[in-house]
Design a protein around this motif. Structure first.
Motif, PDB file in Angstrom:
ATOM      1  N   SER A  85       0.826  -1.210   0.000  1.00  0.00           N
ATOM      2  CA  SER A  85       0.000   0.000   0.000  1.00  0.00           C
ATOM      3  C   SER A  85       0.858   1.257   0.000  1.00  0.00           C
ATOM      4  N   ALA A  86       0.255   2.345  -0.489  1.00  0.00           N
ATOM      5  CA  ALA A  86       0.924   3.650  -0.479  1.00  0.00           C
ATOM      6  C   ALA A  86      -0.131   4.746  -0.453  1.00  0.00           C
TER       7      ALA A  86
ATOM      8  N   ASP B 192       0.341   5.825  -6.549  1.00  0.00           N
ATOM      9  CA  ASP B 192       0.000   6.535  -5.323  1.00  0.00           C
ATOM     10  C   ASP B 192      -1.487   6.369  -5.022  1.00  0.00           C
ATOM     11  N   GLY B 193      -1.820   6.158  -3.733  1.00  0.00           N
ATOM     12  CA  GLY B 193      -3.209   6.049  -3.334  1.00  0.00           C
ATOM     13  C   GLY B 193      -3.880   4.757  -3.732  1.00  0.00           C
TER      14      GLY B 193
ATOM     15  N   PRO C 251      -3.666   4.522   2.930  1.00  0.00           N
ATOM     16  CA  PRO C 251      -3.890   3.187   3.489  1.00  0.00           C
ATOM     17  C   PRO C 251      -2.662   2.701   4.256  1.00  0.00           C
ATOM     18  N   PHE C 252      -2.365   3.414   5.340  1.00  0.00           N
ATOM     19  CA  PHE C 252      -1.139   3.167   6.098  1.00  0.00           C
ATOM     20  C   PHE C 252      -1.057   1.732   6.600  1.00  0.00           C
TER      21      PHE C 252
ATOM     22  N   TYR D  22      -8.923  -5.772   4.760  1.00  0.00           N
ATOM     23  CA  TYR D  22      -9.572  -4.699   5.498  1.00  0.00           C
ATOM     24  C   TYR D  22      -8.543  -3.586   5.656  1.00  0.00           C
ATOM     25  N   ILE D  23      -8.879  -2.413   5.128  1.00  0.00           N
ATOM     26  CA  ILE D  23      -7.915  -1.335   4.931  1.00  0.00           C
ATOM     27  C   ILE D  23      -8.238  -0.175   5.863  1.00  0.00           C
ATOM     28  N   GLY D  24      -7.272   0.201   6.690  1.00  0.00           N
ATOM     29  CA  GLY D  24      -7.404   1.401   7.500  1.00  0.00           C
ATOM     30  C   GLY D  24      -7.031   2.608   6.650  1.00  0.00           C
ATOM     31  N   ASN D  25      -8.022   3.376   6.243  1.00  0.00           N
ATOM     32  CA  ASN D  25      -7.809   4.500   5.332  1.00  0.00           C
ATOM     33  C   ASN D  25      -7.844   5.799   6.129  1.00  0.00           C
TER      34      ASN D  25
END
Length: 466
Positions: free
Chosen positions: A210-211, A250-251, A276-277, A290-293
């Protein structure tokens, strides 16, 4: 800065007292060749002895039967991520500045596995942030970090990129981009929204990467602020890179198949992400993510990836709209730019879960205002909001109650809390309130227990249940 933490920890101005411990908070013609120098990577390096395992005092507010333990303390500097070996007898720990430690879970003693300090841009939200041990070979450790600029210091607004590498006892193998390549897949000019995390797919061979969107976190950025990345003078760019307007990755989240092999392939599997760290894979034979955005002014979100091609809407959509069946909510600041016409609501996947900066995550949080607000009563976002960690317990625990076994956990570093839920149920319950610092990585470890990295106190911690 508005009521948020940009990137993951960029509110350094607000939390200056922690500065000693905490640095708060794409293929194009921008050719930046990788440095030729070989960093100090060693299978066996100097060892450090950590303080003995202890019980946190005072304890955070936890469900009955749970205890928080401090596993590693006094031996690490700004740890950012952990990953266990296959037998879960050891854990690898990444430090923001570029070191990777191989730590014994029984001693505890940590041995230096690699020092990438000369390669890593360690400034504000930049650094060595992603870590994943090969599930099939403990000697292979994958890392993801922000690269240094070609010239000058790594500080403030400077042109940086990202690096996915494999570390072994014989050194670093640069995978994306490969060593000597003049094609940089990511471009970051600001001090946040840089690279993020690493997660292995269910096949234990494929990597998800992710980035962040690489855009300014202080104001609306549709490409009008700078041309540093060289991805064209036409707008939209900036935050719209997450919508595929730029050749940079990116993103988005990438799927890297056969990383480092001659048959390696790279594909964007989901886009429209702000930062999406951290993200996590649902345990089992599935590649559901499951993505922490990390959000901007209004929301923090958990996005659910199930099929390639999903678009989560940033920067035109963010969070959810309670007045419209909890569909994806319009992002007013970017909608007003006039560039969101090509991002239709029908094309956007709404969040699995979102919490507003102006609200508590659960009703329980408001009791004593221990998740964000202080007793002065200025609300849940008084200290800021950032979804800084997300992970699953794997269901192997014989002591965790059913509600906490094979469950999804997410944490907010600034609210100093961790919550849990069991998908497909997206109603959270509070798990830990009043943490000493805050989580930046959550992983299932030995005995199925939940472990987390606390960047603020430079510790690794564990939750046990009796």
């Amino acid at each position: 800065m508005p009521h948020c933490i940009e990137g993951w920890l960029s509110q350094s101005r607000v939390i200056a007292a922690l500065a000693a411990l905490l640095m708060l908070s794409a293929f194009t013609d921008v050719a930046r060749a990788q440095p030729a120098a070989v960093p100090n990577v060693a299978a066996v390096g100097p060892s450090v002895t950590c303080q003995p395992t202890s019980t946190t005092r005072p304890q955070p507010k936890l469900p009955i039967g749970f205890t928080e333990q401090i596993l590693y303390a006094g031996c690490l500097t700004q740890p950012t991520a952990i990953s266990f070996n296959g037998s879960k007898t050891r854990v690898f720990v990444a430090e923001k500045g570029g070191k990777v430690w191989n730590c014994d879970l029984a001693t505890p003693t940590c041995t230096l596995f690699a020092d990438l300090g000369s390669e890593v841009c360690n400034d504000a939200d930049r650094g060595l942030l992603g870590l994943a041990v090969d599930p099939q070979n403990d000697g292979n450790v994958y890392v993801l970090y922000t690269t240094r600029p070609m010239t000058g210091a790594c500080s403030g607004k400077v042109l940086t990129g990202g690096q996915l590498s494999l570390l072994t006892g014989s050194g670093e193998t640069k995978i994306l981009p490969p060593a000597g390549s003049t094609n940089q897949p990511w471009c970051f000019y600001y001090t946040s929204h840089s690279i993020g995390g690493l997660v292995f797919a269910a096949d234990n061979k494929t990597l998800y990467v992710s980035a962040g969107d690489g855009a300014s976190f202080e104001q609306v950025d549709y490409g009008q602020l700078d041309t540093a990345c060289g991805d064209g003078t036409s707008v939209p760019q900036g935050a719209f890179r997450s919508q595929g307007t730029s050749p940079y990755y990116d993103g988005v989240i990438l799927k890297v198949t056969n990383p480092g092999a001659t048959t390696q392939s790279v594909a964007v599997v989901t886009n429209g992400l702000r930062n999406p760290f951290r993200f996590a894979r649902l345990p089992g034979l599935t590649d559901e993510l499951y993505i922490g955005n990390v959000g901007w002014n209004l929301w923090e979100s958990i996005d659910h990836f199930t099929v390639a091609g999903q678009n989560f809407g940033w920067p035109c959509f963010e969070g959810w709209d309670p007045n419209n069946n909890f569909g994806a909510a319009l992002q007013p600041a970017y909608q007003s730019t006039g560039y969101c016409g090509s991002v239709s609501p029908a094309s956007v996947t709404k969040p699995f879960y979102a919490y507003a900066h102006t609200s508590y995550v659960t009703a329980e949080d408001s009791k004593g205002r221990t998740c964000g607000g202080k007793p002065s009563g200025l609300g849940p976002d008084q200290n800021g909001s950032v979804i800084s960690a997300i992970g699953f317990t794997d269901g192997t625990s014989t002591t965790y109650p059913p509600a906490f076994n094979k469950a999804l956990y997410f944490g907010d570093l600034l609210r100093k809390c961790i919550w849990t839920m069991q998908p497909p149920n997206n109603t959270p319950q509070t798990f830990a309130r009043g943490l000493q610092g805050g989580p930046v990585d959550l992983k299932s470890g030995p005995d199925g227990d939940l472990f987390y990295v606390d960047l603020v106190t430079s510790t690794v911690r564990r939750f046990t249940h009796k």
